[in-house]
Write a protein that holds these residues in place. Sequence first.
Motif, PDB file in Angstrom:
ATOM      1  N   GLY A   1      75.692   5.377  89.017  1.00 35.78           N
ATOM      2  CA  GLY A   1      75.280   4.084  88.508  1.00 35.78           C
ATOM      3  C   GLY A   1      75.072   3.050  89.592  1.00 35.78           C
ATOM      4  N   VAL A   2      74.880   1.803  89.141  1.00 36.25           N
ATOM      5  CA  VAL A   2      74.540   0.698  90.038  1.00 36.25           C
ATOM      6  C   VAL A   2      75.780  -0.135  90.343  1.00 36.25           C
ATOM      7  N   THR A   3      75.963  -0.450  91.629  1.00 34.13           N
ATOM      8  CA  THR A   3      77.063  -1.304  92.080  1.00 34.13           C
ATOM      9  C   THR A   3      76.487  -2.519  92.784  1.00 34.13           C
ATOM     10  N   GLU A   4      76.963  -3.702  92.404  1.00 28.17           N
ATOM     11  CA  GLU A   4      76.609  -4.918  93.122  1.00 28.17           C
ATOM     12  C   GLU A   4      77.748  -5.278  94.072  1.00 28.17           C
ATOM     13  N   ILE A   5      77.387  -5.532  95.320  1.00 26.75           N
ATOM     14  CA  ILE A   5      78.364  -5.880  96.355  1.00 26.75           C
ATOM     15  C   ILE A   5      78.067  -7.302  96.809  1.00 26.75           C
ATOM     16  N   SER A   6      79.010  -8.209  96.587  1.00 29.91           N
ATOM     17  CA  SER A   6      78.811  -9.605  96.963  1.00 29.91           C
ATOM     18  C   SER A   6      79.622  -9.955  98.204  1.00 29.91           C
ATOM     19  N   HIS A   7      79.181 -11.009  98.888  1.00 26.11           N
ATOM     20  CA  HIS A   7      79.767 -11.471 100.149  1.00 26.11           C
ATOM     21  C   HIS A   7      79.801 -10.341 101.188  1.00 26.11           C
ATOM     22  N   LEU A   8      78.730  -9.582 101.211  1.00 24.39           N
ATOM     23  CA  LEU A   8      78.593  -8.471 102.152  1.00 24.39           C
ATOM     24  C   LEU A   8      78.401  -8.998 103.565  1.00 24.39           C
ATOM     25  N   CYS A   9      79.037  -8.363 104.535  1.00 20.93           N
ATOM     26  CA  CYS A   9      78.792  -8.676 105.944  1.00 20.93           C
ATOM     27  C   CYS A   9      77.343  -8.322 106.281  1.00 20.93           C
ATOM     28  N   MET A  10      76.621  -9.273 106.868  1.00 20.08           N
ATOM     29  CA  MET A  10      75.220  -9.061 107.208  1.00 20.08           C
ATOM     30  C   MET A  10      75.020  -8.813 108.699  1.00 20.08           C
ATOM     31  N   GLY A  11      76.072  -8.393 109.392  1.00 19.17           N
ATOM     32  CA  GLY A  11      75.945  -8.026 110.789  1.00 19.17           C
ATOM     33  C   GLY A  11      75.134  -6.750 110.960  1.00 19.17           C
ATOM     34  N   ASP A  12      74.653  -6.532 112.175  1.00 18.15           N
ATOM     35  CA  ASP A  12      73.802  -5.366 112.442  1.00 18.15           C
ATOM     36  C   ASP A  12      74.493  -4.053 112.127  1.00 18.15           C
ATOM     37  N   ASP A  13      75.815  -3.979 112.336  1.00 19.33           N
ATOM     38  CA  ASP A  13      76.529  -2.728 112.055  1.00 19.33           C
ATOM     39  C   ASP A  13      76.365  -2.311 110.603  1.00 19.33           C
ATOM     40  N   VAL A  14      76.570  -3.243 109.696  1.00 19.19           N
ATOM     41  CA  VAL A  14      76.467  -2.928 108.265  1.00 19.19           C
ATOM     42  C   VAL A  14      75.009  -2.677 107.878  1.00 19.19           C
ATOM     43  N   LEU A  15      74.098  -3.449 108.459  1.00 18.06           N
ATOM     44  CA  LEU A  15      72.678  -3.213 108.174  1.00 18.06           C
ATOM     45  C   LEU A  15      72.257  -1.819 108.621  1.00 18.06           C
ATOM     46  N   ASN A  16      72.821  -1.325 109.711  1.00 23.88           N
ATOM     47  CA  ASN A  16      72.532   0.050 110.142  1.00 23.88           C
ATOM     48  C   ASN A  16      73.080   1.071 109.158  1.00 23.88           C
TER      49      ASN A  16
ATOM     50  N   GLN B   1      68.799   4.183  96.978  1.00 19.95           N
ATOM     51  CA  GLN B   1      68.064   2.937  96.799  1.00 19.95           C
ATOM     52  C   GLN B   1      69.033   1.761  96.940  1.00 19.95           C
ATOM     53  N   ILE B   2      68.794   0.926  97.957  1.00 18.00           N
ATOM     54  CA  ILE B   2      69.646  -0.239  98.204  1.00 18.00           C
ATOM     55  C   ILE B   2      68.740  -1.441  98.405  1.00 18.00           C
ATOM     56  N   THR B   3      68.946  -2.478  97.595  1.00 19.96           N
ATOM     57  CA  THR B   3      68.231  -3.731  97.788  1.00 19.96           C
ATOM     58  C   THR B   3      69.219  -4.777  98.286  1.00 19.96           C
ATOM     59  N   VAL B   4      68.756  -5.624  99.196  1.00 22.17           N
ATOM     60  CA  VAL B   4      69.628  -6.610  99.839  1.00 22.17           C
ATOM     61  C   VAL B   4      68.997  -7.994  99.734  1.00 22.17           C
ATOM     62  N   ASP B   5      69.790  -8.950  99.291  1.00 27.81           N
ATOM     63  CA  ASP B   5      69.414 -10.357  99.356  1.00 27.81           C
ATOM     64  C   ASP B   5      70.247 -10.979 100.469  1.00 27.81           C
ATOM     65  N   ALA B   6      69.651 -11.096 101.660  1.00 27.02           N
ATOM     66  CA  ALA B   6      70.407 -11.544 102.830  1.00 27.02           C
ATOM     67  C   ALA B   6      70.918 -12.961 102.656  1.00 27.02           C
ATOM     68  N   ASP B   7      70.141 -13.829 102.015  1.00 26.06           N
ATOM     69  CA  ASP B   7      70.554 -15.220 101.833  1.00 26.06           C
ATOM     70  C   ASP B   7      71.800 -15.320 100.957  1.00 26.06           C
ATOM     71  N   LYS B   8      71.841 -14.483  99.926  1.00 27.42           N
ATOM     72  CA  LYS B   8      72.988 -14.498  99.016  1.00 27.42           C
ATOM     73  C   LYS B   8      74.100 -13.540  99.457  1.00 27.42           C
ATOM     74  N   LYS B   9      73.842 -12.775 100.545  1.00 31.14           N
ATOM     75  CA  LYS B   9      74.796 -11.785 101.039  1.00 31.14           C
ATOM     76  C   LYS B   9      75.195 -10.813  99.922  1.00 31.14           C
TER      77      LYS B   9
END
Length: 418
Positions: A38-53, A64-72
Amino acid sequence: MTHTFHIQPGSKISGNLYIPGDKSISHRAIILSSIAEGVTEISHLCMGDDVLNTIAVMRALGVQITVDADKKLARVKGVGLHGLKPSKTPLNCGNSGTAMRLLCGLLSAQKFNSILIGDESLMRRPMLRVAEPLRLMGAHITLSDNNTAPIAIIGNQHLIGINYESTIPSAQVKSAILLASLYANGEMKVREKTLTRDHTEKMLKHRGNIKIPSDISSAAFFIVAACITKHSDLIIYNVGVNPFRTGIIDILKLMGANIELINQQFFGNEPVADIRIKYSPLHGITIPQDLISKSIDEFPVIFIAAVTAEGNTLLRGAKELRVKESDRIAAMVKGFTTLDIKTEEYDDGVLIFGDQQFQGGCVNSFGDHRIAMAFAIAGNIANGSVVVTDCKNIATSFPEFMSTSNAVGLNIVCRDDH
């Protein structure tokens, strides 16, 4: 292109801070959500390069992962335990040892082959510690001649549960074993001589969406800055205070710091609190052995605090600092020498002579984000301007560091060097 910090002596540290999400928990949230149903929403995600990698790696494996960088915010459509797909190219973990070691465990249990690579720093870090227990479980893993990445994993193995006693305190290795054990036949037991952070265990018990606490390892720089800068009074909100991560608070309190945890609550299974820090004179200590694993990532900035303390501070039994993103013992000692600070270096630690004053100078961070940020904090109380070179990798964990620093009283300018 590299980034250079120019720090002028600043004023008191004050205000109210929100720090980015915990990097360590963010990695685990992305990986475990990817193999959930199923689908999991993760809020206040670290947006550093390590996690983006890590996100990029999981996408390469068919998630399938969608990211809203502004909302983290990230939205992960899990594929289940057996839904990952082979990547057409090597999986690049960037600078992240957490990503590489956890993914080594996960991928060792898949039906397909994988190759894990990283940046120059990560390709030098030791990987035998994670390969050995996975091999005992039946994984087929090949390392370089120096037991480093690239890591080649042959899939379609039949893993078995084992009784494993860890020889090196490492939550990354433990987590890799736990991820592999999700696919293994038989019972898996992991015993630790020194208990390590339990984010993976807590998240395995969690159901539903995930809210990430603020990262205590990032908060650490401002905790120390407020501790050592006169007239400071700072509050940092919603910081993760998992007892396996709060060694920095315990150490600073032993040194006499004025630190208070307020508004304690839970984000899922993770304890969080607001942290209030006021300036207080510090005194040197011998750092207790049982606090080393609980503060292993924070020692660069703890060393900064030790310089200002009355009396000496001694750390031994911390050889693990030599195999982080840099040799952090050597890097800190070299930086201290540049800023006219006296120390005595050991193979497993350092003696820092207290009641010293930072002078101005140009410090090499050796591309290590925590070294760079630690010396930026030192610059706030130095007798002259401090320059810290090779700071680009701050983006791996805390891309907002400079703007956050300047908002609470530091004076940092970043310049690009071509």
